[in-house]
Design a protein around this motif. Structure first.
Motif, PDB file in Angstrom:
ATOM      1  N   UNK A 196       0.838  -1.203   0.000  1.00  0.00           N
ATOM      2  CA  UNK A 196       0.000   0.000   0.000  1.00  0.00           C
ATOM      3  C   UNK A 196       0.871   1.250   0.000  1.00  0.00           C
ATOM      4  N   UNK A 197       1.917   1.215   0.790  1.00  0.00           N
ATOM      5  CA  UNK A 197       2.813   2.371   0.877  1.00  0.00           C
ATOM      6  C   UNK A 197       3.446   2.667  -0.477  1.00  0.00           C
ATOM      7  N   UNK A 198       3.834   1.631  -1.199  1.00  0.00           N
ATOM      8  CA  UNK A 198       4.469   1.868  -2.497  1.00  0.00           C
ATOM      9  C   UNK A 198       3.463   2.392  -3.520  1.00  0.00           C
ATOM     10  N   UNK A 199       2.191   2.035  -3.369  1.00  0.00           N
ATOM     11  CA  UNK A 199       1.188   2.498  -4.325  1.00  0.00           C
ATOM     12  C   UNK A 199       0.809   3.961  -4.116  1.00  0.00           C
ATOM     13  N   UNK A 258       5.885  10.654  -5.291  1.00  0.00           N
ATOM     14  CA  UNK A 258       7.240  10.488  -5.842  1.00  0.00           C
ATOM     15  C   UNK A 258       8.188  11.492  -5.204  1.00  0.00           C
ATOM     16  N   UNK A 259       9.373  11.027  -4.956  1.00  0.00           N
ATOM     17  CA  UNK A 259      10.353  11.904  -4.327  1.00  0.00           C
ATOM     18  C   UNK A 259      10.853  12.917  -5.342  1.00  0.00           C
ATOM     19  N   UNK A 260      11.064  14.179  -4.905  1.00  0.00           N
ATOM     20  CA  UNK A 260      11.587  15.186  -5.847  1.00  0.00           C
ATOM     21  C   UNK A 260      13.005  14.800  -6.254  1.00  0.00           C
ATOM     22  N   UNK A 261      13.406  15.208  -7.451  1.00  0.00           N
ATOM     23  CA  UNK A 261      14.769  14.875  -7.869  1.00  0.00           C
ATOM     24  C   UNK A 261      15.771  15.492  -6.901  1.00  0.00           C
ATOM     25  N   UNK A 262      16.826  14.775  -6.670  1.00  0.00           N
ATOM     26  CA  UNK A 262      17.806  15.284  -5.714  1.00  0.00           C
ATOM     27  C   UNK A 262      18.452  16.538  -6.277  1.00  0.00           C
ATOM     28  N   UNK A 263      18.577  17.525  -5.405  1.00  0.00           N
ATOM     29  CA  UNK A 263      19.178  18.786  -5.822  1.00  0.00           C
ATOM     30  C   UNK A 263      20.620  18.793  -5.359  1.00  0.00           C
ATOM     31  N   UNK A 264      21.492  18.778  -6.317  1.00  0.00           N
ATOM     32  CA  UNK A 264      22.906  18.787  -5.978  1.00  0.00           C
ATOM     33  C   UNK A 264      23.325  20.231  -5.693  1.00  0.00           C
TER      34      UNK A 264
END
Length: 103
Positions: A79-82, A86-92
């Motif tokens: 359920x958690x994966x569904x 989505x994680x934001x793209x990593x900001x370098x």
């Protein structure tokens, strides 16, 4: 099934029924659970002492609770994966570009 005069204890039958019922949702499948349960029951088929029988049944009930915990964890992760955002793209962190001299 059983030889005459040798019936399965009602608590043992109830435990086996619980294991099979819980095993339907187990991640490795019902066949795996049934195979393991039969092997464990066969190991302890000669127990006749009431104290030893109760210990074995309590251990079996503990294992059923562990199986339920594994099933709940699997369902939670699914359920958690569904529904996870989505994680934001990593900001370098980079150094700013060098300033250009005025032209």
């Amino acid at each position: 099934c059983n030889p005459p005069g040798r019936l399965m204890h009602p608590l043992v039958r109830n435990l086996y029924r619980r294991i099979i019922t819980v095993g339907r949702d187990y991640p490795l499948g019902l066949d795996y659970v049934r195979q393991r349960a039969k092997a464990e029951f066969a190991k302890r088929k000669d127990i006749h002492d009431n104290l030893e029988l109760k210990r074995a049944i309590n251990y079996g009930r503990y294992m059923v609770k562990e199986m339920v915990g594994i099933i709940q964890l699997k369902k939670y992760r699914a359920i958690r994966s569904r529904y996870r955002e989505p994680e934001p793209p990593s900001q370098k962190i980079t150094s700013p570009p060098p300033e250009q001299p005025p032209a």
